[in-house]
Design a protein around this motif. Structure first.
Motif, PDB file in Angstrom:
ATOM      1  N   PRO A 141       0.780  -1.236   0.000  1.00 41.08           N
ATOM      2  CA  PRO A 141       0.000   0.000   0.000  1.00 41.08           C
ATOM      3  C   PRO A 141       0.813   1.288   0.000  1.00 41.08           C
ATOM      4  CG  PRO A 141       0.117  -0.851   2.224  1.00 41.08           C
ATOM      5  CD  PRO A 141       0.824  -1.848   1.347  1.00 41.08           C
ATOM      6  N   ILE A 142       2.151   1.194  -0.002  1.00 42.80           N
ATOM      7  CA  ILE A 142       2.994   2.387   0.079  1.00 42.80           C
ATOM      8  C   ILE A 142       3.870   2.472  -1.164  1.00 42.80           C
ATOM      9  CG2 ILE A 142       4.811   3.528   1.386  1.00 42.80           C
ATOM     10  CD1 ILE A 142       3.750   2.218   3.907  1.00 42.80           C
ATOM     11  N   SER A 143       3.837   3.616  -1.825  1.00 43.67           N
ATOM     12  CA  SER A 143       4.612   3.811  -3.047  1.00 43.67           C
ATOM     13  C   SER A 143       6.064   4.162  -2.713  1.00 43.67           C
ATOM     14  CB  SER A 143       3.991   4.934  -3.877  1.00 43.67           C
ATOM     15  OG  SER A 143       4.261   6.199  -3.286  1.00 43.67           O
TER      16      SER A 143
ATOM     17  N   ASP B 274       0.767   8.789   2.681  1.00 35.80           N
ATOM     18  CA  ASP B 274       0.221   8.307   3.965  1.00 35.80           C
ATOM     19  C   ASP B 274      -1.234   7.850   3.884  1.00 35.80           C
ATOM     20  OD1 ASP B 274       2.642   8.920   5.416  1.00 35.80           O
ATOM     21  OD2 ASP B 274       2.057  11.022   5.292  1.00 35.80           O
ATOM     22  N   ASP B 275      -1.760   7.594   2.674  1.00 30.07           N
ATOM     23  CA  ASP B 275      -3.153   7.144   2.591  1.00 30.07           C
ATOM     24  C   ASP B 275      -3.309   5.650   2.857  1.00 30.07           C
ATOM     25  OD1 ASP B 275      -2.134   6.075   0.268  1.00 30.07           O
ATOM     26  OD2 ASP B 275      -3.328   7.311  -1.086  1.00 30.07           O
ATOM     27  N   ALA B 276      -2.209   4.954   3.115  1.00 32.93           N
ATOM     28  CA  ALA B 276      -2.291   3.520   3.425  1.00 32.93           C
ATOM     29  C   ALA B 276      -3.092   3.268   4.687  1.00 32.93           C
ATOM     30  CB  ALA B 276      -0.885   2.938   3.575  1.00 32.93           C
ATOM     31  N   GLY B 277      -3.176   4.267   5.561  1.00 32.90           N
ATOM     32  CA  GLY B 277      -3.920   4.115   6.804  1.00 32.90           C
ATOM     33  C   GLY B 277      -5.396   3.864   6.623  1.00 32.90           C
TER      34      GLY B 277
ATOM     35  N   ALA C  78       2.651  -2.031   6.603  1.00 33.77           N
ATOM     36  CA  ALA C  78       2.400  -2.341   5.198  1.00 33.77           C
ATOM     37  C   ALA C  78       2.649  -3.815   4.893  1.00 33.77           C
ATOM     38  CB  ALA C  78       3.284  -1.459   4.317  1.00 33.77           C
ATOM     39  N   ARG C  79       3.693  -4.367   5.484  1.00 32.44           N
ATOM     40  CA  ARG C  79       3.981  -5.782   5.241  1.00 32.44           C
ATOM     41  C   ARG C  79       2.877  -6.678   5.804  1.00 32.44           C
ATOM     42  NH1 ARG C  79       7.766  -9.647   4.012  1.00 32.44           N
ATOM     43  NH2 ARG C  79       9.219  -8.109   3.167  1.00 32.44           N
ATOM     44  N   LYS C  80       2.419  -6.413   7.013  1.00 30.10           N
ATOM     45  CA  LYS C  80       1.335  -7.203   7.598  1.00 30.10           C
ATOM     46  C   LYS C  80       0.090  -7.110   6.736  1.00 30.10           C
ATOM     47  CE  LYS C  80       2.746  -6.923  12.478  1.00 30.10           C
ATOM     48  NZ  LYS C  80       2.838  -8.380  12.687  1.00 30.10           N
ATOM     49  N   LEU C  81      -0.201  -5.920   6.250  1.00 35.48           N
ATOM     50  CA  LEU C  81      -1.387  -5.682   5.426  1.00 35.48           C
ATOM     51  C   LEU C  81      -1.306  -6.476   4.128  1.00 35.48           C
ATOM     52  CD1 LEU C  81      -3.950  -3.856   5.555  1.00 35.48           C
ATOM     53  CD2 LEU C  81      -2.648  -2.155   4.270  1.00 35.48           C
ATOM     54  N   SER C  82      -0.138  -6.455   3.503  1.00 39.10           N
ATOM     55  CA  SER C  82       0.023  -7.160   2.240  1.00 39.10           C
ATOM     56  C   SER C  82       0.058  -8.670   2.441  1.00 39.10           C
ATOM     57  CB  SER C  82       1.298  -6.688   1.540  1.00 39.10           C
ATOM     58  OG  SER C  82       1.391  -7.252   0.250  1.00 39.10           O
ATOM     59  N   GLU C  83       0.716  -9.113   3.497  1.00 39.51           N
ATOM     60  CA  GLU C  83       0.768 -10.552   3.758  1.00 39.51           C
ATOM     61  C   GLU C  83      -0.615 -11.130   3.995  1.00 39.51           C
ATOM     62  OE1 GLU C  83       5.210 -11.044   5.821  1.00 39.51           O
ATOM     63  OE2 GLU C  83       3.441 -10.668   7.074  1.00 39.51           O
ATOM     64  N   ASP C  84      -1.517 -10.336   4.541  1.00 40.39           N
ATOM     65  CA  ASP C  84      -2.883 -10.795   4.760  1.00 40.39           C
ATOM     66  C   ASP C  84      -3.750 -10.609   3.515  1.00 40.39           C
ATOM     67  OD1 ASP C  84      -4.663 -11.957   6.762  1.00 40.39           O
ATOM     68  OD2 ASP C  84      -5.778 -10.059   6.630  1.00 40.39           O
ATOM     69  N   ALA C  85      -3.143 -10.107   2.438  1.00 41.73           N
ATOM     70  CA  ALA C  85      -3.824  -9.941   1.150  1.00 41.73           C
ATOM     71  C   ALA C  85      -5.086  -9.098   1.276  1.00 41.73           C
ATOM     72  CB  ALA C  85      -4.148 -11.306   0.542  1.00 41.73           C
ATOM     73  N   ALA C  86      -4.971  -7.965   1.982  1.00 41.83           N
ATOM     74  CA  ALA C  86      -6.130  -7.084   2.155  1.00 41.83           C
ATOM     75  C   ALA C  86      -6.623  -6.532   0.826  1.00 41.83           C
ATOM     76  CB  ALA C  86      -5.774  -5.936   3.101  1.00 41.83           C
TER      77      ALA C  86
ATOM     78  N   ASN D  64      -4.987  -6.200  -3.666  1.00 41.51           N
ATOM     79  CA  ASN D  64      -3.901  -6.551  -4.575  1.00 41.51           C
ATOM     80  C   ASN D  64      -3.380  -5.263  -5.214  1.00 41.51           C
ATOM     81  OD1 ASN D  64      -2.085  -7.932  -6.117  1.00 41.51           O
ATOM     82  ND2 ASN D  64      -3.585  -8.752  -7.565  1.00 41.51           N
ATOM     83  N   TRP D  65      -2.256  -4.768  -4.702  1.00 38.09           N
ATOM     84  CA  TRP D  65      -1.682  -3.512  -5.189  1.00 38.09           C
ATOM     85  C   TRP D  65      -0.869  -3.814  -6.441  1.00 38.09           C
ATOM     86  CZ3 TRP D  65      -2.087  -5.024  -0.147  1.00 38.09           C
ATOM     87  CH2 TRP D  65      -2.901  -4.218   0.677  1.00 38.09           C
ATOM     88  N   LEU D  66      -1.282  -3.256  -7.577  1.00 34.94           N
ATOM     89  CA  LEU D  66      -0.723  -3.632  -8.866  1.00 34.94           C
ATOM     90  C   LEU D  66       0.529  -2.836  -9.247  1.00 34.94           C
ATOM     91  CD1 LEU D  66      -4.113  -3.987 -10.757  1.00 34.94           C
ATOM     92  CD2 LEU D  66      -2.701  -5.824  -9.797  1.00 34.94           C
ATOM     93  N   TYR D  67       0.398  -1.504  -9.292  1.00 37.03           N
ATOM     94  CA  TYR D  67       1.558  -0.699  -9.714  1.00 37.03           C
ATOM     95  C   TYR D  67       1.382   0.749  -9.296  1.00 37.03           C
ATOM     96  CZ  TYR D  67      -1.358   0.840 -13.726  1.00 37.03           C
ATOM     97  OH  TYR D  67      -2.347   1.361 -14.517  1.00 37.03           O
ATOM     98  N   THR D  68       2.486   1.487  -9.381  1.00 36.14           N
ATOM     99  CA  THR D  68       2.480   2.925  -9.141  1.00 36.14           C
ATOM    100  C   THR D  68       2.470   3.632 -10.484  1.00 36.14           C
ATOM    101  OG1 THR D  68       3.838   2.583  -7.169  1.00 36.14           O
ATOM    102  CG2 THR D  68       3.611   4.831  -7.970  1.00 36.14           C
ATOM    103  N   ARG D  69       1.674   4.677 -10.571  1.00 38.88           N
ATOM    104  CA  ARG D  69       1.565   5.419 -11.830  1.00 38.88           C
ATOM    105  C   ARG D  69       2.711   6.417 -12.002  1.00 38.88           C
ATOM    106  NH1 ARG D  69      -4.872   6.937 -12.030  1.00 38.88           N
ATOM    107  NH2 ARG D  69      -5.478   5.466 -13.654  1.00 38.88           N
ATOM    108  N   LYS D  70       2.964   6.780 -13.246  1.00 39.06           N
ATOM    109  CA  LYS D  70       3.840   7.903 -13.555  1.00 39.06           C
ATOM    110  C   LYS D  70       3.018   8.985 -14.243  1.00 39.06           C
ATOM    111  CE  LYS D  70       5.489   5.408 -17.653  1.00 39.06           C
ATOM    112  NZ  LYS D  70       6.670   4.772 -18.295  1.00 39.06           N
TER     113      LYS D  70
END
Length: 509
Positions: free
Chosen positions: A328-330, A421-424, A464-472, A474-480
């Protein structure tokens, strides 16, 4: 007698002329030594003009009362200055405040305000204006005011110092003060119509504004810092990317910023134009509805979907992608860690997991708006490589989409989140994701209790790691982001232009 009278008259004329000349000399000297009190009188600035095409002109310039991303992007660093600002790497830098210190307990922030600052109307900008601005944000409940946290007091012991005291820690306070909440307004401006005008302290002033159509920024000759290199910048709204592409291609405008991927690709390699790419904090994700009545509330199902979907392949195929994400963090945000290795695409593992679920996995609803349809079709095809589940893809209007998401009548959706900080959001069980996990919530609470930036970043990494490990999700990519500009232009920013676009260094060759 006659001769005496003539001599007397000559003396009178001499004294009058001397008085007038003395007055003129005094006025000129006053203007020279105190020119900041008559902005622009001696410095009319360069006569160069730059035209910029955009697709989202604000309806109001009052960024206090409305959370207008477009108004914020055009005005911050140009017309308004903030207590802190950010560089092209999204790192905090001095703004109106030249220095800041945080107490060991993280509850007291002491900011040093630069001297010699003035507003565009000539009024002095000091710590009193900063305190007044923050107090107004709180009492008037301006947009995003909650980002300031639980403020206990805001004082200015002198004209160059602001002291902010918190009732509880807020490690993102300084970040908030680099945005709209950190703008220093003139406490003596009276009844200024901030919807149409602005009394700022930046290198530009608002020249003319037509809501939803155009905005002209003029050179501020009284600016206390390094002055702008161009005389005027005019932003014009274009209703669609086709008309924007035509305008920049034909030379009707000098720059399109930010430009869509379509416009950027069409203009790439075209004579007289330069296409520039920059990083953002905009994160694209396949969001899961974790509500109890959704199949995605099952952690095993969420995990299955993360192995099933080829996130890296999707990221590589998107023209606006700056790289796969995984969490969830870029890369431009505090606490970033490369989490793309947590759930690599694995059909063998997916087949094993789906066979375990048996008939439980039947159909999932993937609800998107038209802009996400191509990617949604790809995801549907990837999911349906297996016998189960099938995907009910619904492409709905923007209005219907908002209603569906708010009502929770969806299981999967494609969306973007753009903000430091919007991961919260995922720590709030009442958010649109309905994600409720006590251990993850505690990790976020630990991060919010951090008393310094380094501690906050480390604890956000854990969260962020706990959040991703629990598969809350699926974060695909960061935009440009993209800028298309005439080759005669230089000095414009490349990164983060979807959030702010400082143009004081913009130069015409």
């Amino acid at each position: 007698m006659h001769k005496s009278r003539n001599e007397w008259l000559r003396w009178v004329v001499f004294l009058v002329v001397a008085a007038v000349l003395s007055a003129l000399v005094w006025v000129c000297w006053s203007v020279i030594t105190r020119s900041h009190s008559i902005p622009g009188l001696l410095d009319s600035g360069p006569d160069t003009k730059v035209s910029v095409g955009i697709t989202d002109m604000p309806q109001s310039l009052d960024i206090r009362a409305t959370a207008s991303a477009s108004a914020e992007r055009l005005l911050l660093d140009n017309v308004y200055e903030t207590l802190l600002t950010v560089d092209q790497n999204n790192q905090l830098k001095p703004g109106v405040a030249t220095d800041w210190k945080t107490s060991d307990d993280g509850l007291t922030y002491t900011l040093t305000i630069a001297s010699g600052l003035t507003f565009s109307n000539g009024h002095t900008l000091d710590a009193g204006d900063v305190v007044w601005s923050l107090q107004q944000a709180i009492t008037q409940k301006y947009a995003d005011v909650d980002d300031l946290g639980d403020l206990k007091s805001v004082t200015n012991p002198n004209d160059s110092t602001v002291v902010i005291t918190l009732a509880q820690t807020n490690p993102t306070l300084l970040r908030a003060l680099s945005g709209r909440l950190g703008i220093a307004y003139d406490s003596e401006a009276g009844d200024a119509d901030y919807a149409k005008q602005a009394v700022g302290s930046g290198p530009f002033t608002v020249g003319k504004f037509t809501p939803g159509q155009s905005l002209t920024l003029d050179y501020n000759g009284g600016y206390h810092g390094t002055k702008a290199h161009v005389g005027t910048v005019t932003f014009t709204q274009y209703s669609d990317e086709t008309s924007l592409a035509d305008a920049v291609s034909e030379g009707t405008i000098d720059m399109a910023a930010p430009a869509t991927t379509t416009v950027a690709s069409q203009m790439n390699g075209k004579d007289g134009l330069t296409v520039t790419e920059g990083a953002t904090t905009d994160k694209v994700l396949l969001a899961f509805n974790n509500n109890s009545d959704s199949i995605m509330s099952d952690q095993n199902v969420r995990t299955t979907f993360r192995y099933l979907i080829d996130s890296a392949g999707i990221a590589a195929s998107q023209s606006d992608s700056s790289g796969a994400l995984g969490g969830p963090i870029s890369p431009l945000e505090p606490g970033y860690e490369d989490l793309t290795g947590l759930f690599p695409h694995d059909m063998s593992k997916t087949q094993t997991m789906t066979s375990y679920f048996g008939p439980y996995l039947t159909t999932v609803d993937l609800v998107v708006t038209a802009q996400w349809q191509p990617m949604a079709e790809t995801i549907k095809q990837q999911i349906e490589q297996l016998p189960r589940p099938s995907v009910n893809l619904e492409v709905v209007s923007d209005e219907e989409y908002v209603k569906r998401i708010q009502d929770g009548t969806w299981e999967l959706t494609l969306m973007s989140m753009n903000g430091t900080d919007d991961a919260g959001t995922f720590a709030d069980p009442n958010s649109i994701f309905h994600y409720n996990h006590a251990e993850v919530q505690q990790a976020y609470a630990d991060a919010r209790a951090a008393t310094n930036d380094a501690d906050y970043a480390e604890k956000m990494k854990v969260y962020a790691r706990k959040l991703s490990e629990d598969a809350a999700s699926n974060w695909l990519y960061t935009r440009k982001c993209f800028t298309v500009a005439s080759t005669k232009l230089s000095g414009y920013p490349a990164a983060l232009i979807d959030q702010r676009m400082p143009l004081a260094d913009l130069t015409v060759k």
